[in-house]
Design an enzyme around this catalytic site. Sequence first.
Site, PDB file in Angstrom:
ATOM      1  N   GLU A  29    -115.789   4.334  19.176  1.00  0.00           N
ATOM      2  CA  GLU A  29    -115.206   3.924  17.905  1.00  0.00           C
ATOM      3  C   GLU A  29    -116.263   3.963  16.798  1.00  0.00           C
ATOM      4  O   GLU A  29    -117.466   4.027  17.063  1.00  0.00           O
ATOM      5  CB  GLU A  29    -114.617   2.524  18.015  1.00  0.00           C
ATOM      6  CG  GLU A  29    -115.654   1.442  18.259  1.00  0.00           C
ATOM      7  CD  GLU A  29    -115.104   0.057  17.983  1.00  0.00           C
ATOM      8  OE1 GLU A  29    -114.873  -0.236  16.803  1.00  0.00           O
ATOM      9  OE2 GLU A  29    -114.923  -0.716  18.940  1.00  0.00           O
ATOM     10  N   LYS A 163    -112.799 -10.390  22.377  1.00  0.00           N
ATOM     11  CA  LYS A 163    -113.703 -11.211  21.577  1.00  0.00           C
ATOM     12  C   LYS A 163    -113.471 -12.688  21.899  1.00  0.00           C
ATOM     13  O   LYS A 163    -112.343 -13.160  21.946  1.00  0.00           O
ATOM     14  CB  LYS A 163    -113.507 -10.916  20.096  1.00  0.00           C
ATOM     15  CG  LYS A 163    -113.886  -9.479  19.724  1.00  0.00           C
ATOM     16  CD  LYS A 163    -113.624  -9.188  18.267  1.00  0.00           C
ATOM     17  CE  LYS A 163    -114.088  -7.772  17.907  1.00  0.00           C
ATOM     18  NZ  LYS A 163    -113.320  -6.725  18.590  1.00  0.00           N
TER      19      LYS A 163
END
Length: 308
Positions: A29, A163
């Site tokens: 990414e 996360k």
Amino acid sequence: MRSAADPILRPSDEVAEALATGAPVVALESTIISHGLPQPRNLAVARELEDIVRAAGAVPATIAVLDGVARVGLDEVELERVATESGLRKLGQRDLPVAAALKASGATTVSATSFLAARAGIRIFATGGLGGVHRGWTQAQDESADLDTLARTRITVVCAGVKSILDVPATLQRLETRGVTVAGYRTDTFPGFYLHSSGEPIDWRIESADEAAAIMRGQDGFGGQETALIVANPIPVDRQLDPALHDRVLGEALAAADREGVTGQKITPFLLDYLVRGTGGASLEANLAAVRGNVALAAQIALAWSRA
């Protein structure tokens, strides 16, 4: 109006050749380059991650949208542009048609990178941590678009969990509901992004890249819904963020966000930035350690997949 000679998805020559010959390719990414790291370290890290893939014998395909064209594999000039251009947008999957129509430029999130990689024919993608269900979902119903994309995209994502600012148990439940397979790489518990473990158990454990490739073959063999495979790869214990420091600073960050009324798309960058500052940069170093490990493992899985 675009012509057939002006495609909106363009693999680099290197990536196109690798895909045509069945060589191993790893998607990367670009938001970590444009939005996740300060200059000039972001460009150095981008090069380092590509070097990790190459050292393993695979081809890196860093993905970004430049002037409305989804670039699958960036050359040095394009990589520098992503690292230095001001005002570069952060693009999820839903933003891609708009960016193409308006010839905008942006870095791709997990959802956009997964989608574009799969469209280009790339099967393996390495990232840091996924998005997921946010804390307080019962009030705000805030959930990352990553989950929806992974529920309908046949790609293998190597990550260090989701996360840790998120609701990890709810995210795992959501992945199960949407039919997304989660396998722990040499672990029985789901990684905690900055932490080696979130403490949440996972159902399946694998020990090798070959086993990951075998699961991928099984996905194709059975057919059915085009869902992702998540290979959850924990950060080594000696590289993780101190758990007590993590919990204390995260609690402070959540309280600060509540006081300041930070919600929606602003909440994730707010919390992550607070963690970086509150830990004296230690959370950033843990993030990078996790990303490096994920990229190295993804390259091994790509090699195993290409051999298959």
